[in-house]
Design an enzyme around this catalytic site. Structure first.
Site, PDB file in Angstrom:
ATOM      1  N   ASP A 178      -8.145  20.383 -12.573  1.00 61.15           N
ATOM      2  CA  ASP A 178      -8.142  19.014 -13.272  1.00 61.15           C
ATOM      3  C   ASP A 178      -7.818  19.201 -14.489  1.00 61.15           C
ATOM      4  O   ASP A 178      -8.636  19.869 -15.408  1.00 61.15           O
ATOM      5  CB  ASP A 178      -9.563  18.855 -12.997  1.00 61.15           C
ATOM      6  N   TYR A 186     -17.017  18.365 -13.699  1.00 65.45           N
ATOM      7  CA  TYR A 186     -17.255  16.978 -13.502  1.00 65.45           C
ATOM      8  C   TYR A 186     -18.200  16.889 -12.590  1.00 65.45           C
ATOM      9  O   TYR A 186     -18.107  17.086 -11.289  1.00 65.45           O
ATOM     10  CB  TYR A 186     -15.910  16.137 -13.444  1.00 65.45           C
ATOM     11  N   ARG A 217       0.963  -1.348   0.026  1.00 67.53           N
ATOM     12  CA  ARG A 217       0.113   0.027  -0.014  1.00 67.53           C
ATOM     13  C   ARG A 217       0.929   1.179   0.146  1.00 67.53           C
ATOM     14  O   ARG A 217       0.258   2.245  -0.294  1.00 67.53           O
ATOM     15  CB  ARG A 217      -1.014   0.016   1.185  1.00 67.53           C
ATOM     16  N   LYS A 268      -8.946   8.373 -18.844  1.00 68.52           N
ATOM     17  CA  LYS A 268      -9.466   8.864 -20.259  1.00 68.52           C
ATOM     18  C   LYS A 268      -8.214   8.974 -21.169  1.00 68.52           C
ATOM     19  O   LYS A 268      -7.804   7.918 -21.497  1.00 68.52           O
ATOM     20  CB  LYS A 268      -9.886  10.403 -19.865  1.00 68.52           C
TER      21      LYS A 268
HETATM   22  C1  LIG Z   1     -14.000  10.922 -15.840  1.00 65.01           C
HETATM   23  C2  LIG Z   1     -13.523  12.300 -15.096  1.00 65.01           C
HETATM   24  C3  LIG Z   1     -13.062  12.166 -13.655  1.00 65.01           C
HETATM   25  C4  LIG Z   1     -13.343  11.056 -12.821  1.00 65.01           C
HETATM   26  O1  LIG Z   1     -12.163  10.169 -13.079  1.00 65.01           O
HETATM   27  P1  LIG Z   1     -12.546   8.628 -12.744  1.00 65.01           P
HETATM   28  O2  LIG Z   1     -11.503   7.844 -13.341  1.00 65.01           O
HETATM   29  O3  LIG Z   1     -13.781   8.109 -13.675  1.00 65.01           O
HETATM   30  O4  LIG Z   1     -12.658   8.343 -11.395  1.00 65.01           O
HETATM   31  C5  LIG Z   1     -12.690  13.523 -12.862  1.00 65.01           C
HETATM   32  N1  LIG Z   1     -12.533  14.579 -14.002  1.00 65.01           N
HETATM   33  C6  LIG Z   1     -12.659  14.570 -15.294  1.00 65.01           C
HETATM   34  C7  LIG Z   1     -12.746  15.768 -16.203  1.00 65.01           C
HETATM   35  C8  LIG Z   1     -13.184  13.290 -15.849  1.00 65.01           C
HETATM   36  O5  LIG Z   1     -13.593  13.543 -16.920  1.00 65.01           O
END
Ligand SMILES: *Cc1c(COP(=O)(O)O)cnc(C)c1O
Length: 359
Positions: free
Chosen positions: A174, A103, A52, A199
């Protein structure tokens, strides 16, 4: 794992760094890639100790993404786990300024924290720099998404970061939509970058994973401690796949972005659309049809484009965002978010045009 032949992020182009970083040493019989290292524990007395706390497969990914973002990286179990760890830095009752079109999972966390009295959230139009900086005056954190999802508004990261710093607030970006190849927020003054590596970074719709990057040693230590305490760690196989995806991010993104720009050019005056939104870079485009029904019917008629949530994969996907109850009511009912993949652009356009024109 370092050796003198290795590139450093300062002496090679990011496209090269994405390919060369995080490799084992050049000794005979060393593999070119760090393996999927499956270990719950390590022989005592070293730096790792327990599964961990650290893992060599994580380290290879973290070195690569950290170099691209000009900071130190921590891999997390998901993007939302990375977001939760970042918000967890804040003291009880602190105020967070965030885009009203963040998001949906970010808004969900902020709402839940607010309901429990844990944090206060002020949602703003992140493109309106003056109102963001005014809201930041008594905030502990300014959360930025740029471009926003799926409205595709842009924030002035440098101006907001400077105002937030002057007010004693941390700035978090983000950077999921832009990726470090199109936008490096730490260089613009932000303190922390978070990613959904699910993504573009992984890029093949087969991994859920997240990451945080920061240039500050104390923030890095605080975030690493939270990862260990809360246990939001990724599995080594996921990290291996995310690093494999990161190797080809420059070529995937170049192709997807160039196709996105061509699609925007052709769709801009399409009679079936009321609006085409594109921030000028990246591979996400939002198109607006006159109603939710028209958008659903259009999606049903597409063949090559796959109806699915999420984005950033090699395969083109599309989604009407208001099908989710949690999506902001300010997003038009007929807005369809396109995630442009790496297929041939003529095929992509023909499928969209046929589906739009049959309506
Ligand atoms: C998908 C997404 C998230 C969340 O991420 P996960 O990997 O699905 O937990 C956060 N911010 C943005 C802009 C996203 O497109």
């Amino acid at each position: 794992m370092r050796n003198p032949h290795d590139a450093s992020p300062s002496n090679v182009h990011p496209d090269t760094w994405a390919v060369t970083a995080g490799r084992p040493s050049r000794e005979p019989d060393e593999p070119l890639n760090v393996p999927v290292l499956l270990a719950s524990t390590y022989t005592a007395g070293g730096d790792l100790e327990y599964g961990r706390y650290g893992n060599p497969t994580w380290t290879a990914f973290e070195e690569t993404l950290g170099g691209l973002e000009d900071g130190r990286c921590l891999a997390f179990a998901s993007g939302i786990a990375a977001i939760a760890a970042t918000l967890d830095l804040l003291p009880h009752g602190a105020k967070v300024v965030a885009p009203r079109h963040s998001y949906t999972g970010t808004i969900g966390q902020l709402n839940h924290a607010e309901e429990r009295g844990r944090l206060r959230a002020e949602l703003v139009d992140i493109g309106d720099t003056a109102s963001v900086t005014a809201a930041a005056a008594d905030a502990a954190m300014v959360w930025i998404e740029s471009p926003t999802n799926p409205a595709l508004e842009l924030a002035d990261i440098a101006a907001i970061s400077a105002a937030a710093r002057a007010a004693g607030a941390l700035t978090v970006v983000d950077n999921t939509f832009a990726t470090p190849l199109l936008q490096r927020p730490l260089g613009l003054g932000a303190d922390i970058v978070v990613h959904s590596a699910t993504k573009f970074i992984s890029g093949h719709s087969d991994v859920v994973m997240g990451a945080i990057v920061t240039g500050s040693g104390s923030l890095y230590d605080g975030l690493k401690k939270r990862r260990s305490l809360n246990g939001a760690i990724p599995g080594p196989l996921e990290v291996f796949l995310a690093l494999r995806g990161l190797r080809t991010l420059p070529v995937r993104l170049e192709r997807a972005q160039s196709s996105a720009k061509e699609l925007v050019r052709r769709l801009d005056d399409h009679p079936a659309l009321t609006e085409v939104r594109y921030p000028g870079f990246g591979a996400i485009v939002s198109i607006v049809l006159p109603s939710g029904e028209a958008a659903d019917a259009f999606i049903d008629r597409t063949g090559l484009w796959r109806h699915a949530t999420s984005l950033g994969g090699v395969e083109s996907t599309l989604e009407r965002r208001r099908r989710w109850a949690a999506e902001a009511p300010t997003i038009p009912e007929g807005l369809v978010r396109l995630s442009v993949g790496i297929e041939n652009v003529e095929d992509l356009y023909r499928d969209l045009d046929t589906a739009l024109s049959a309506g």
